[in-house]
Scaffold this active site. Structure first.
Site, short mmCIF file in Angstrom:
data_model
loop_
_atom_site.label_atom_id
_atom_site.label_comp_id
_atom_site.label_asym_id
_atom_site.label_seq_id
_atom_site.Cartn_x
_atom_site.Cartn_y
_atom_site.Cartn_z
N HIS A 1 -33.33 -34.88 37.61
CA HIS A 1 -33.74 -35.60 38.81
C HIS A 1 -34.28 -37.00 38.48
CE1 HIS A 1 -33.02 -31.76 40.38
NE2 HIS A 1 -34.24 -31.31 40.56
N TYR B 1 -44.09 -33.49 32.02
CA TYR B 1 -43.60 -32.61 33.08
C TYR B 1 -44.49 -32.73 34.32
CZ TYR B 1 -41.83 -28.26 35.17
OH TYR B 1 -41.27 -27.33 36.01
N ASP C 1 -32.04 -24.33 39.01
CA ASP C 1 -32.23 -24.05 37.59
C ASP C 1 -32.99 -22.75 37.39
OD1 ASP C 1 -34.36 -25.51 38.76
OD2 ASP C 1 -35.15 -26.08 36.80
N HIS D 1 -43.66 -26.98 42.98
CA HIS D 1 -43.48 -28.26 43.64
C HIS D 1 -42.52 -28.18 44.84
CE1 HIS D 1 -39.45 -29.31 41.67
NE2 HIS D 1 -39.79 -28.15 41.19
N GLU E 1 -35.15 -23.23 43.38
CA GLU E 1 -34.38 -24.35 42.83
C GLU E 1 -33.32 -23.80 41.88
OE1 GLU E 1 -35.30 -28.89 41.29
OE2 GLU E 1 -36.90 -27.40 41.31
N HIS F 1 -39.04 -19.06 42.38
CA HIS F 1 -38.69 -20.41 42.84
C HIS F 1 -37.18 -20.43 43.04
CE1 HIS F 1 -38.57 -24.63 43.35
NE2 HIS F 1 -38.54 -25.03 42.09
N ASP G 1 -43.29 -23.06 37.75
CA ASP G 1 -43.30 -24.43 37.23
C ASP G 1 -44.67 -24.88 36.76
OD1 ASP G 1 -40.61 -25.10 37.40
OD2 ASP G 1 -40.73 -25.64 39.50
N HIS H 1 -40.33 -22.95 32.19
CA HIS H 1 -39.71 -23.93 31.30
C HIS H 1 -40.58 -24.11 30.07
CE1 HIS H 1 -36.80 -25.10 34.37
NE2 HIS H 1 -37.78 -25.33 35.22
#
Length: 393
Positions: free
Chosen positions: A25, A191, A83, A144, A81, A79, A163, A222
């Protein structure tokens, strides 16, 4: 052979390692990315998160080392998203009877929109018994995305933190005490600066809720899991989420024929002469996500651009746009706009306007220099910086 790693008795890391990803991003990921997923062997085999769809094969290979994927009964999507959730459809093909759980209503709605799935919604305080373990859920909206949540296993004292506390850091090591500590914390800070920074108030709520838990291990989505430096990373998040700054200056610029660069160097030297740590960053050579990393805890931020076609340089405009999107709380930061010009000082004045819009304290108007700065004008520039510092004491 792609190895699964047991991070705690009957709990396995089965994620993917993206060694060569260099952008997320618009954020430069020079150390790559991991997509962490965790498999819990209990009466109900439970999978917490999955992996980016391009890593589905790698992810499933790791699961197969531990258990037949058809035995998975529970999938928890902390989450949505892509990924994190991209491999859910592939898992459901192998385990069609598995039930998917996500934060309600946002996570439920997002999974339906992404994949058309039937999803069980959970909220803060809800629990799920999977055998010897009872998992509890804590919604952390906008840390987020609106769907983010944490999952906690009291039996293991493990917080699956999504995250929160993550790093974009590709490594075969799974724990904080197995890698270079300085690099680990740098990646955790980067991050936060580029992903979590806009959500300080929400991060504060998550920290307060997590403080009530007995945590032995933080299993992130992550990067590395935290087991030896939990107190330190929580303290860092406390500082970052309350926008604490250090007596530090960041000088960001681009230049056409070195006049603005000379001004930037003079400003940097002025801060250093006043015993203030300073970094000089040319946006042609420094990625904007690394500028944000340096800026996040800086008390002083100076931004310089010459005038090009009645505007600031596009590189500087791009940085300021990126910064504005991350919405840092700048009300306690001191900003300084500067730059050179030939016909009209429009570039540096536009920088000033952007800093004002971003709510920096701006003790002086944009400092402008026509053509090439003289030694006298550079001395005046240093004097202005010293005066700004003295007024902040």
């Amino acid at each position: 052979m792609l190895n699964a790693i047991e991070i705690s008795p009957d709990i396995w890391w089965v994620g993917g390692i993206d060694w060569n990803e260099r952008s997320f991003h618009g954020y430069s990921t020079e150390r790559g990315i991991t997509y962490n997923a965790y498999l819990i062997l209990d009466e109900k085999v439970t999978l917490i998160d999955t992996a980016k769809s391009s890593f589905t094969d790698e992810f499933i290979q790791r699961i197969k080392q531990v258990v037949d994927p058809s035995k998975i009964e529970v999938i928890i999507a902390n989450h949505i998203e892509m990924d994190h959730s991209g491999s859910i459809p592939a898992i459901l093909e192998l385990a069609p009877n598995a039930k998917v759980y996500a934060s309600a209503p946002a996570g439920v709605n997002e999974l339906r929109a992404h994949f058309g799935l039937d999803v069980e919604g959970v909220k803060t305080g809800d629990t799920l018994n999977i055998g010897k373990r009872t998992l509890s859920f804590l919604q952390t909206p906008f840390v987020h995305w609106p769907d983010n949540m944490l999952t906690y296993s009291e039996a293991d004292k493990i917080l699956f933190s999504n995250d929160c506390f993550g790093q974009h850091f590709a490594t075969t090591k799974r724990f904080d005490d197995e890698v270079d500590t300085c690099e680990l914390f740098r990646q955790a800070k980067k991050y936060y600066a580029n992903i979590v920074l806009p959500y300080g108030a929400q991060a504060q709520k998550a920290l307060k809720a997590a403080a009530a838990l007995d945590i032995r291990l933080i299993a992130t989505s992550h990067g590395c899991c935290w087991r030896s430096h939990i107190d330190e990373i929580v303290a860092k998040y406390q500082a970052w989420s309350t926008y604490q700054t250090e007596n530090k200056a960041v000088v960001v610029f681009d230049s056409m024929w070195h006049s603005t660069e000379r001004m930037a160097r003079e400003i940097t030297d002025a801060f250093i002469a006043e015993d203030i740590s300073a970094v000089l960053l040319d946006v042609k050579a420094t990625h904007i996500s690394d500028v944000i990393l340096e800026m996040m805890d800086a008390r002083y931020v100076a931004v310089g651009s010459p005038t090009l076609n009645s505007n600031m340089l596009p590189t500087v405009a791009g940085f300021l746009t990126y910064m504005r999107g991350l919405a840092p709380n700048n009300s306690h930061r001191v900003g300084l706009a500067f730059g050179s010009y030939g016909w009209a000082p429009l570039g540096p004045k536009q920088v000033y306007d952007e800093l004002e819009r971003a709510k920096f304290q701006l003790p002086v108007p944009a400092i402008t220099q026509q053509w090439i700065p003289s030694e006298e004008s550079l001395a005046e520039l240093q004097a202005t910086v010293r005066k700004i510092i003295a007024e902040q004491a």
